[in-house]
Write an enzyme that holds these catalytic residues in place. Sequence first.
Site, PDB file in Angstrom:
ATOM      1  N   SER A 169     -52.498 -41.563 110.500  1.00 59.12           N
ATOM      2  CA  SER A 169     -53.374 -42.490 109.790  1.00 59.12           C
ATOM      3  C   SER A 169     -54.155 -43.362 110.774  1.00 59.12           C
ATOM      4  CB  SER A 169     -52.539 -43.325 108.814  1.00 59.12           C
ATOM      5  OG  SER A 169     -53.342 -43.973 107.865  1.00 59.12           O
ATOM      6  N   GLU A 263     -55.363 -35.384 100.012  1.00 54.78           N
ATOM      7  CA  GLU A 263     -55.686 -36.751 100.429  1.00 54.78           C
ATOM      8  C   GLU A 263     -57.149 -36.910 100.815  1.00 54.78           C
ATOM      9  OE1 GLU A 263     -54.461 -38.148 104.334  1.00 54.78           O
ATOM     10  OE2 GLU A 263     -53.410 -36.247 104.645  1.00 54.78           O
ATOM     11  N   HIS A 293     -50.850 -37.844 101.911  1.00 52.31           N
ATOM     12  CA  HIS A 293     -51.058 -38.532 103.176  1.00 52.31           C
ATOM     13  C   HIS A 293     -49.757 -38.591 103.985  1.00 52.31           C
ATOM     14  CE1 HIS A 293     -53.067 -41.217 105.915  1.00 52.31           C
ATOM     15  NE2 HIS A 293     -52.223 -42.211 105.691  1.00 52.31           N
TER      16      HIS A 293
END
Length: 334
Positions: A169, A263, A293
């Site tokens: 991320s 995602e 995710h």
Amino acid sequence: MTSTSRHGFHPAGVSDVGSPRARLAAFVTRWSLRPFTNVLPTTRRGIRFSRRIVATSMNLLGPVPKGTSIDLVVDGPVRGEWVRAAGVTSGPRVLLYIHGSAYVICSARTHRGLTARLSSSTGLPVFTVDYRLAPEHPFPAAADDIESAYRLLLEQGYSARNIVIAGDSAGGHLAADLIIENDRTGTPQPGALVLFSPLIDLDFELSAQTERTRKDPMISAASARALVALYTDGNASDLPRLRLDLALVRDLPPTLIQVGGAEMLRGDARHLHSMIEKAGGSCELEIWPDQMHVFQALPRLVPEAAHALERASKFVENSLDTADVQHDSKEQVS
């Protein structure tokens, strides 16, 4: 290796659709978690609540395996922890992990389950940076902490070619920033990059476009943008260390990107893959059908998590072995 299909860059040997458990998890998350994350305020109280919820969820769905050793580190500006799976000892190779969650929510502690499994699958000790979080510490605090951690490993005697940078991320953005800063300062690059669901576009324009075809089960682009804004803290979005450009970077490390097909950050993953290839680097992109995710952190929820880590570990081994061969060849020539 990957192959092109209707899903894009589809991992070889992986089904065209996610497992029933993965699809059920995405369905349940979309109708339970997403409505909650989209209304949670970005006040300090809301952030504290989010941190507790995420920490609890990560521990339940990706617990730390038995036998894992954790050693806390505080060395000047660098804070973090060494994570070693059972049987893993120190050696010349190491993995530096950069956790994600919008620069705001997670920590080295929340990611212990994931980093411990990475240590187990790669056989390497993992140093997870516990970088400073927003809103308490806005840009460029996190980026500076990552740069300090990498340089600390170099000072401790690790050869750059034997360091793997991994992250998820927002950790993907921080990893890419480190690569650019290394190039700018003449610091040797790591031997490989492994990125799970990397965030690259901090304006979330790519995510908003992706959402038009399929909504992310966890959060909307607008809500995620509000969290990241606590880190960017009013700085211009085109600031070089926020809107990253790898076009002029020399000596890009070989990179593996894994992203979930369900995602919104799959647009970011494609963008980063394209940037690296246009800059002359080597990059493998895997879009895992129907996955959420950072699904690699959720082994109790989705069976694909373990398979993805196995593929990442093979990539790490092959990349570091290749780097060693190239280094030995250069020494013989010289």
